[in-house]
Design a protein around this motif. Structure first.
Motif, PDB file in Angstrom:
ATOM      1  N   GLY A 210       1.630   6.804 -19.308  1.00  0.00           N
ATOM      2  CA  GLY A 210       1.656   5.530 -20.012  1.00  0.00           C
ATOM      3  C   GLY A 210       1.518   4.344 -19.078  1.00  0.00           C
ATOM      4  N   LEU A 211       1.982   4.483 -17.851  1.00  0.00           N
ATOM      5  CA  LEU A 211       1.824   3.470 -16.802  1.00  0.00           C
ATOM      6  C   LEU A 211       1.149   4.134 -15.609  1.00  0.00           C
ATOM      7  N   THR A 212       0.392   3.364 -14.882  1.00  0.00           N
ATOM      8  CA  THR A 212      -0.213   3.913 -13.675  1.00  0.00           C
ATOM      9  C   THR A 212       0.866   4.166 -12.630  1.00  0.00           C
ATOM     10  N   ALA A 213       0.544   5.009 -11.682  1.00  0.00           N
ATOM     11  CA  ALA A 213       1.494   5.305 -10.609  1.00  0.00           C
ATOM     12  C   ALA A 213       1.843   4.030  -9.844  1.00  0.00           C
ATOM     13  N   GLN A 214       0.858   3.177  -9.607  1.00  0.00           N
ATOM     14  CA  GLN A 214       1.107   1.924  -8.890  1.00  0.00           C
ATOM     15  C   GLN A 214       2.052   1.019  -9.680  1.00  0.00           C
ATOM     16  N   ALA A 215       1.892   0.974 -10.994  1.00  0.00           N
ATOM     17  CA  ALA A 215       2.777   0.153 -11.827  1.00  0.00           C
ATOM     18  C   ALA A 215       4.198   0.696 -11.790  1.00  0.00           C
ATOM     19  N   ARG A 216       4.348   2.010 -11.847  1.00  0.00           N
ATOM     20  CA  ARG A 216       5.675   2.616 -11.783  1.00  0.00           C
ATOM     21  C   ARG A 216       6.339   2.317 -10.443  1.00  0.00           C
ATOM     22  N   LEU A 217       5.570   2.405  -9.357  1.00  0.00           N
ATOM     23  CA  LEU A 217       6.123   2.087  -8.040  1.00  0.00           C
ATOM     24  C   LEU A 217       6.465   0.602  -7.936  1.00  0.00           C
ATOM     25  N   GLY A 218       5.704  -0.236  -8.612  1.00  0.00           N
ATOM     26  CA  GLY A 218       6.001  -1.665  -8.625  1.00  0.00           C
ATOM     27  C   GLY A 218       7.352  -1.958  -9.263  1.00  0.00           C
TER      28      GLY A 218
ATOM     29  N   VAL B  32       3.774  10.768 -11.503  1.00  0.00           N
ATOM     30  CA  VAL B  32       3.024  11.114 -12.702  1.00  0.00           C
ATOM     31  C   VAL B  32       2.771   9.838 -13.505  1.00  0.00           C
ATOM     32  N   ALA B  33       1.516   9.584 -13.829  1.00  0.00           N
ATOM     33  CA  ALA B  33       1.153   8.417 -14.636  1.00  0.00           C
ATOM     34  C   ALA B  33       1.277   8.800 -16.107  1.00  0.00           C
TER      35      ALA B  33
ATOM     36  N   TRP C 228       0.857  -1.188   0.000  1.00  0.00           N
ATOM     37  CA  TRP C 228       0.000   0.000   0.000  1.00  0.00           C
ATOM     38  C   TRP C 228       0.886   1.227   0.000  1.00  0.00           C
ATOM     39  N   ALA C 229       1.038   1.853  -1.153  1.00  0.00           N
ATOM     40  CA  ALA C 229       1.938   2.989  -1.270  1.00  0.00           C
ATOM     41  C   ALA C 229       1.196   4.210  -1.802  1.00  0.00           C
ATOM     42  N   ALA C 230      -0.008   4.447  -1.314  1.00  0.00           N
ATOM     43  CA  ALA C 230      -0.829   5.551  -1.806  1.00  0.00           C
ATOM     44  C   ALA C 230      -0.163   6.918  -1.634  1.00  0.00           C
ATOM     45  N   PRO C 231       0.465   7.209  -0.490  1.00  0.00           N
ATOM     46  CA  PRO C 231       1.105   8.529  -0.383  1.00  0.00           C
ATOM     47  C   PRO C 231       2.183   8.758  -1.446  1.00  0.00           C
ATOM     48  N   ALA C 232       2.958   7.743  -1.728  1.00  0.00           N
ATOM     49  CA  ALA C 232       3.994   7.872  -2.754  1.00  0.00           C
ATOM     50  C   ALA C 232       3.368   7.923  -4.146  1.00  0.00           C
TER      51      ALA C 232
END
Length: 68
Positions: A21-29, A18-19, A9-13
């Protein structure tokens, strides 16, 4: 790490990413995977004998648990 980049769960980050082409969650992954891989490699380089004694797969599992 309850709300850091390594947690599931990395919602604050994600709010600061910036999304494009990829979602923010995918980039953090991607970043999370890189951090775990790099830290595991550092542990393997620091403890090569232990890695050989317990098998590389178990060492990777134990390192992952330790890092998380």
């Amino acid at each position: 790490m309850d709300n850091g980049v390594l947690s599931s769960w990395a919602a604050p980050a994600a709010a600061a990413v910036v999304a494009d082409g990829l979602t923010a969650q995918a980039r953090l992954g991607i970043y999370r995977h890189h951090v775990l891989t790099t830290l595991t490699a550092a542990l393997q380089a620091t403890f090569p004998v232990v890695c050989r004694l317990v098998d590389e797969r178990f060492f990777a599992y134990a390192a992952d648990q330790y890092i998380r």
